[in-house]
Design a protein around this motif. Structure first.
Motif, PDB file in Angstrom:
ATOM      1  N   LEU A  45     129.513 -31.879 -46.303  1.00 36.38           N
ATOM      2  CA  LEU A  45     128.137 -31.772 -46.793  1.00 36.38           C
ATOM      3  C   LEU A  45     127.380 -33.046 -46.454  1.00 36.38           C
ATOM      4  CD1 LEU A  45     125.999 -30.278 -48.597  1.00 36.38           C
ATOM      5  CD2 LEU A  45     126.974 -31.528 -50.535  1.00 36.38           C
ATOM      6  N   GLU A  46     126.143 -32.892 -46.044  1.00 37.53           N
ATOM      7  CA  GLU A  46     125.280 -34.041 -45.778  1.00 37.53           C
ATOM      8  C   GLU A  46     124.049 -33.961 -46.672  1.00 37.53           C
ATOM      9  OE1 GLU A  46     122.119 -35.282 -42.394  1.00 37.53           O
ATOM     10  OE2 GLU A  46     124.184 -35.036 -41.659  1.00 37.53           O
ATOM     11  N   ALA A  47     123.776 -35.043 -47.386  1.00 35.55           N
ATOM     12  CA  ALA A  47     122.563 -35.154 -48.201  1.00 35.55           C
ATOM     13  C   ALA A  47     121.672 -36.219 -47.574  1.00 35.55           C
ATOM     14  CB  ALA A  47     122.916 -35.530 -49.636  1.00 35.55           C
ATOM     15  N   SER A  48     120.434 -35.877 -47.316  1.00 38.22           N
ATOM     16  CA  SER A  48     119.497 -36.809 -46.686  1.00 38.22           C
ATOM     17  C   SER A  48     118.256 -36.984 -47.561  1.00 38.22           C
ATOM     18  CB  SER A  48     119.118 -36.304 -45.289  1.00 38.22           C
ATOM     19  OG  SER A  48     118.647 -34.978 -45.345  1.00 38.22           O
ATOM     20  N   ASN A  49     117.425 -37.925 -47.159  1.00 39.78           N
ATOM     21  CA  ASN A  49     116.247 -38.294 -47.958  1.00 39.78           C
ATOM     22  C   ASN A  49     116.642 -38.718 -49.370  1.00 39.78           C
ATOM     23  OD1 ASN A  49     114.558 -37.587 -45.788  1.00 39.78           O
ATOM     24  ND2 ASN A  49     114.456 -35.458 -46.489  1.00 39.78           N
ATOM     25  N   ILE A  50     117.736 -39.470 -49.450  1.00 38.96           N
ATOM     26  CA  ILE A  50     118.223 -39.906 -50.769  1.00 38.96           C
ATOM     27  C   ILE A  50     118.148 -41.429 -50.886  1.00 38.96           C
ATOM     28  CG2 ILE A  50     119.724 -37.907 -51.100  1.00 38.96           C
ATOM     29  CD1 ILE A  50     122.079 -39.607 -50.191  1.00 38.96           C
ATOM     30  N   GLY A  51     117.213 -42.015 -50.175  1.00 35.11           N
ATOM     31  CA  GLY A  51     117.056 -43.460 -50.240  1.00 35.11           C
ATOM     32  C   GLY A  51     116.653 -43.965 -51.611  1.00 35.11           C
ATOM     33  N   ASN A  52     116.144 -43.068 -52.467  1.00 36.97           N
ATOM     34  CA  ASN A  52     115.749 -43.490 -53.812  1.00 36.97           C
ATOM     35  C   ASN A  52     116.922 -43.503 -54.788  1.00 36.97           C
ATOM     36  OD1 ASN A  52     116.074 -40.717 -53.831  1.00 36.97           O
ATOM     37  ND2 ASN A  52     114.334 -40.320 -55.198  1.00 36.97           N
ATOM     38  N   ILE A  53     118.122 -43.124 -54.319  1.00 35.82           N
ATOM     39  CA  ILE A  53     119.317 -43.181 -55.166  1.00 35.82           C
ATOM     40  C   ILE A  53     120.021 -44.508 -54.908  1.00 35.82           C
ATOM     41  CG2 ILE A  53     121.544 -42.134 -55.691  1.00 35.82           C
ATOM     42  CD1 ILE A  53     120.446 -39.458 -54.833  1.00 35.82           C
ATOM     43  N   HIS A 110     114.964 -34.339 -52.104  1.00 29.88           N
ATOM     44  CA  HIS A 110     116.098 -34.497 -51.200  1.00 29.88           C
ATOM     45  C   HIS A 110     116.287 -33.243 -50.348  1.00 29.88           C
ATOM     46  CE1 HIS A 110     117.392 -36.765 -55.031  1.00 29.88           C
ATOM     47  NE2 HIS A 110     116.786 -37.632 -54.224  1.00 29.88           N
ATOM     48  N   SER A 111     117.060 -33.412 -49.296  1.00 32.14           N
ATOM     49  CA  SER A 111     117.457 -32.276 -48.466  1.00 32.14           C
ATOM     50  C   SER A 111     118.953 -32.374 -48.200  1.00 32.14           C
ATOM     51  CB  SER A 111     116.676 -32.259 -47.146  1.00 32.14           C
ATOM     52  OG  SER A 111     116.892 -33.459 -46.427  1.00 32.14           O
ATOM     53  N   ALA A 112     119.552 -31.274 -47.814  1.00 31.87           N
ATOM     54  CA  ALA A 112     120.998 -31.262 -47.593  1.00 31.87           C
ATOM     55  C   ALA A 112     121.356 -30.149 -46.621  1.00 31.87           C
ATOM     56  CB  ALA A 112     121.743 -31.078 -48.920  1.00 31.87           C
ATOM     57  N   SER A 113     122.511 -30.312 -45.965  1.00 29.02           N
ATOM     58  CA  SER A 113     122.994 -29.303 -45.022  1.00 29.02           C
ATOM     59  C   SER A 113     124.515 -29.291 -45.038  1.00 29.02           C
ATOM     60  CB  SER A 113     122.488 -29.587 -43.604  1.00 29.02           C
ATOM     61  OG  SER A 113     122.932 -30.863 -43.167  1.00 29.02           O
ATOM     62  N   LEU A 114     125.077 -28.176 -44.601  1.00 29.09           N
ATOM     63  CA  LEU A 114     126.529 -28.011 -44.583  1.00 29.09           C
ATOM     64  C   LEU A 114     127.102 -28.489 -43.255  1.00 29.09           C
ATOM     65  CD1 LEU A 114     126.763 -24.411 -46.100  1.00 29.09           C
ATOM     66  CD2 LEU A 114     126.917 -26.599 -47.308  1.00 29.09           C
ATOM     67  N   GLY A 115     128.364 -28.920 -43.299  1.00 24.21           N
ATOM     68  CA  GLY A 115     129.075 -29.292 -42.078  1.00 24.21           C
ATOM     69  C   GLY A 115     129.660 -28.049 -41.426  1.00 24.21           C
TER      70      GLY A 115
END
Length: 231
Positions: A21-29, A160-165
């Motif tokens: 799993l990839e989570a992106s746009n999580i720079g605020n975490i 946030h956004s996320a995608s599967l591997g």
């Protein structure tokens, strides 16, 4: 399966292309790599030029998918991950079942050599691969559950956004399909095949019977000639 198990622990190609799993746009975490990828042994970042895994964290056996625990914070973590251990246990059991399936798959690989010359070997190989199939099916189901729900939780947060591997998904489900086919073929081999040892025994028995029959006929003929000479 080996590619899956080595992901996160090995950073060379092609292993560095695999993740669940990839989570992106999580720079605020706080403490989170942006983006972050969950692999079998570590949480990795992404190389901007190649798109492969990079800057992976410490390898952790049975790495759990649990963002508050992974990033040591609850700030800006989606609400679906707060106050629940569901994702933690789904991913931890997936890790254990994956290793069990791998062990029985390796055993089945070696017992498969016996299936070439023995019906018992075919049945034994079918049994070991069937056990691998059982645990691989559980693994695939658990992996799909936590990754899909985790992706949806990140997306629902709005920020946030996320995608599967896709590649690890393909390997995991393809391994299950291969185990299923192998189980059927090994069992068919045991049911329809024959033992080379028993075949040789039958041949020796046939030769012995023919030899005894020939000896009996020779003895009878000798007795008949002896009676004729005496008379």
């Amino acid at each position: 399966m080996f590619f899956t198990v080595l992901s996160g622990a090995v950073t060379s190609s092609p292993i560095d292309q695999f993740y669940f799993l990839e989570a992106s746009n999580i720079g605020n975490i706080p403490n989170a790599r942006n983006p972050s990828r969950w692999t079998f042994f570590a949480i990795c970042g992404v190389d901007a030029s190649s798109g492969h895994n990079a800057n992976c964290g410490k390898s952790v056996p049975a790495l759990a998918f649990d963002p508050p625990r992974n990033f040591a914070t609850s700030d800006n973590i989606p609400d679906a991950f707060i106050g629940t251990h569901k994702f933690y246990y789904l991913s931890r059991f997936m890790f254990a079942f994956y290793l069990i399936a791998l062990v029985f798959a390796v055993i089945g690989l070696f017992t498969g050599c016996l299936a070439l010359c023995s019906r018992i070997g075919g049945y034994l190989s079918g049994l070991t691969v069937a056990i691998a199939l059982f645990f691989q099916t559980l693994t695939a189901a658990l992996m799909t559950a936590w990754t899909v729900q985790g992706r949806d939780a990140f997306r629902r947060s709005g920020d946030h956004s996320a995608s599967l591997g896709v590649k690890l998904f393909a390997f995991t489900w393809a391994a299950m399909a291969c185990f299923l086919i192998s189980t059927v073929l090994f069992c068919l081999g045991g049911a329809l095949g024959h033992d080379s040892s028993s075949s040789m025994s039958r041949k020796r028995s046939t030769r012995s019977t023919r030899s005894n029959r020939g000896s009996f006929l020779d003895t009878t003929e000798s007795h008949r000639k002896a009676r004729d000479d005496y008379s």
